[in-house]
Design an enzyme around this catalytic site. Structure first.
Site, PDB file in Angstrom:
ATOM      1  N   HIS A 143      30.710  41.659 -34.860  1.00 57.98           N
ATOM      2  CA  HIS A 143      30.659  40.851 -33.645  1.00 57.98           C
ATOM      3  C   HIS A 143      31.824  39.867 -33.683  1.00 57.98           C
ATOM      4  CE1 HIS A 143      26.128  41.759 -32.977  1.00 57.98           C
ATOM      5  NE2 HIS A 143      26.892  42.525 -32.216  1.00 57.98           N
ATOM      6  N   ARG A 145      32.917  37.103 -32.328  1.00 50.76           N
ATOM      7  CA  ARG A 145      32.905  35.637 -32.373  1.00 50.76           C
ATOM      8  C   ARG A 145      32.362  35.074 -33.670  1.00 50.76           C
ATOM      9  NH1 ARG A 145      28.214  35.160 -27.756  1.00 50.76           N
ATOM     10  NH2 ARG A 145      26.488  36.062 -28.927  1.00 50.76           N
ATOM     11  N   GLU A 146      31.876  35.929 -34.558  1.00 50.51           N
ATOM     12  CA  GLU A 146      31.214  35.435 -35.770  1.00 50.51           C
ATOM     13  C   GLU A 146      32.235  35.249 -36.885  1.00 50.51           C
ATOM     14  OE1 GLU A 146      27.975  38.240 -36.119  1.00 50.51           O
ATOM     15  OE2 GLU A 146      27.275  37.759 -34.104  1.00 50.51           O
ATOM     16  N   ARG A 199      31.836  38.835 -27.919  1.00 54.69           N
ATOM     17  CA  ARG A 199      31.017  39.462 -28.977  1.00 54.69           C
ATOM     18  C   ARG A 199      31.401  40.922 -29.230  1.00 54.69           C
ATOM     19  NH1 ARG A 199      25.132  39.494 -30.625  1.00 54.69           N
ATOM     20  NH2 ARG A 199      24.214  41.512 -30.188  1.00 54.69           N
ATOM     21  N   ARG A 219      25.060  47.782 -31.492  1.00 53.89           N
ATOM     22  CA  ARG A 219      24.050  48.579 -30.779  1.00 53.89           C
ATOM     23  C   ARG A 219      24.583  49.990 -30.532  1.00 53.89           C
ATOM     24  NH1 ARG A 219      22.188  44.700 -32.240  1.00 53.89           N
ATOM     25  NH2 ARG A 219      21.074  43.021 -31.150  1.00 53.89           N
ATOM     26  N   HIS A 271      26.629  38.997 -40.414  1.00 50.56           N
ATOM     27  CA  HIS A 271      26.714  38.362 -39.096  1.00 50.56           C
ATOM     28  C   HIS A 271      26.508  36.862 -39.233  1.00 50.56           C
ATOM     29  CE1 HIS A 271      26.425  42.071 -36.533  1.00 50.56           C
ATOM     30  NE2 HIS A 271      26.040  42.555 -37.701  1.00 50.56           N
ATOM     31  N   TYR A 325      14.300  39.853 -33.482  1.00 53.21           N
ATOM     32  CA  TYR A 325      14.075  40.492 -32.184  1.00 53.21           C
ATOM     33  C   TYR A 325      14.240  42.006 -32.298  1.00 53.21           C
ATOM     34  CZ  TYR A 325      19.176  39.578 -32.134  1.00 53.21           C
ATOM     35  OH  TYR A 325      20.487  39.471 -32.467  1.00 53.21           O
ATOM     36  N   GLU A 347      22.484  37.156 -41.671  1.00 53.18           N
ATOM     37  CA  GLU A 347      22.902  36.153 -40.685  1.00 53.18           C
ATOM     38  C   GLU A 347      23.168  34.847 -41.427  1.00 53.18           C
ATOM     39  OE1 GLU A 347      23.376  36.577 -37.444  1.00 53.18           O
ATOM     40  OE2 GLU A 347      22.259  38.396 -36.910  1.00 53.18           O
TER      41      GLU A 347
HETATM   42 ZN   LIG Z   1      26.275  39.447 -34.930  1.00 48.34          ZN
END
Ligand SMILES: [Zn+2]
Length: 391
Positions: A143, A145-146, A199, A219, A271, A325, A347
């Site tokens: 991703h 922006r991470e 992202r 995804r 992440h 989630y 994370e």
């Molecule tokens: Zn991420």
């Protein structure tokens, strides 16, 4: 962090495979030198210019020894000089080439959608030739922006290659490593030039959308694709793409997983943010080894919690759907589904800044996460050995 890592990330050079060569140091030795005073240090500085001595550690008078690397040609003269000054010295490494075999290989897997080189490092004491060793696979900045995730991979490389402590030798002796610091370079660049909080990838498929670019790489994997936690709107943050593996970036990760699937024991897909160690599946189905997954993940969370800053949250560990989630098509789920015993989403902490973790936190995150990574490497190795002894 060293010149090596800056070059690795900064230049994204185009050579296909580069091996770190240490042969030129064959016969070079490293010696500890006791320092009594500042004048002893000056002797070493002079040796540096006069006899080509490489000062590995400057040391400190009466508290820390200095370390010098000496060529075979100059060794006798260097010793004469030390002895003439009554400076005590001893052998630290008898032969540098032998001590540091060439064990880092840079692999260029291919280009991103926009043509940037995507690379990973293989770190192995046997150049991946020992098929009985498990592999630890780690990647970051899937991703865009991470940003804070990439430093963790670089620091891991640093600790394995440039600053391997004696207590960590087992991590290299027992395990081979594959580390990809930036999965999604197009998105990463875009977060610097256009939208800090972008992202996705930066692919463009005009038959799908003429206005919106990119897909959510996490995804886009071929596991329960497009079923949960996704949007069919190509402009949405969690748009999974028009088909599984539509993105070259996710195909490269897939290819690494499949190429080494017999040996990859653990996959850490890194992440930011939220302090989670998550495992599959994103639809709440638990893998058959869920207890082991939880054991290793919880040990990681606990290790990091013990080192965390007071303002950081505690790590939460569990099934990604139950704890965070629902999702589909994630790298974590794909890794698990194709046979990686320990496949995780990590994370990192956000400290209330979300994706915009200020750089002053990098050192802390690197240090604590490295300790967590080391725990997962050792524990998953024990499981690997136990499994292989049974079969
Ligand atoms: Zn991420």
């Amino acid at each position: 962090m060293s010149v090596f890592l800056v070059l690795f990330v900064g230049t994204l050079v185009n050579s296909v495979i580069v091996s770190a060569k240490n042969d030129i140091y064959s016969g070079y030795s490293v010696h500890g030198v006791q320092l009594r005073s500042r004048s002893d240090q000056i002797v070493l500085y002079n040796l540096q210019s006069e006899l080509n001595v490489d000062l590995w550690e400057y040391g400190a008078p009466s508290t820390r020894d200095a370390y010098i690397m000496v060529s075979p040609e100059n060794r006798a003269e260097v010793f004469d000089m030390l002895d003439a000054n009554n400076m005590k010295h001893y052998v630290h490494l008898p032969d540098v080439a032998k001590e540091n075999p060439s064990y880092v290989t840079l692999v260029n897997v291919g280009e991103s959608f926009e043509g940037r080189a995507i690379k990973y490092l293989k770190i192995s004491t046997s150049n991946f030739s020992n098929s009985s060793k498990p592999i630890y696979l780690m990647d970051a900045t899937m991703h865009a922006r991470e940003w804070v995730t990439t430093p963790v991979t670089l620091y891991t490389i640093h600790r394995l290659v440039e600053d391997l402590k004696a207590e960590d030798f087992d991590l290299l002796e027992n395990i081979d490593w594959i580390i990809m610091p930036i999965v999604n370079p197009d998105g990463y660049v875009y977060t610097h030039t256009d939208e800090r909080l972008w992202r996705g990838t930066r692919s463009y498929y005009p038959t799908v959308s003429t206005t919106c670019y990119g897909v959510d790489a996490n995804r886009n994997f071929d596991i329960n694709f497009n079923t949960l936690g996704v949007s069919s709107n190509p402009c949405a943050l969690n748009y999974p793409g028009h088909e599984p593996f539509s993105e070259p970036e996710t195909r490269y990760v897939r290819d690494i997983l499949l190429k080494y699937i017999d040996r990859i024991q653990i996959y850490m897909n890194i992440h930011s943010h939220g302090n989670y160690v998550l495992y599959g599946y994103g639809n709440t189905t638990l893998p058959s080894n869920a207890v082991q997954l939880h054991h290793v993940g919880a040990a990681m969370g606990a290790k990091i919690d013990a080192l965390k800053l007071p303002e950081a949250g505690y790590y939460r560990v569990g099934n990604s759907h139950l704890v965070l989630y629902g999702s589909s098509g994630s790298a974590q789920d794909y890794g698990q589904a194709v046979g990686v015993p320990f496949s995780y989403t990590l994370e990192l902490p956000g400290y209330g800044y979300g994706f915009l973790v200020p750089p002053e936190f990098i050192e802390q995150i690197n240090a604590e996460t490295w300790q967590g990574i080391a725990v997962t490497a050792r524990l998953s190795y024990l499981y690997y050995r136990a499994r292989n002894e049974r079969t």
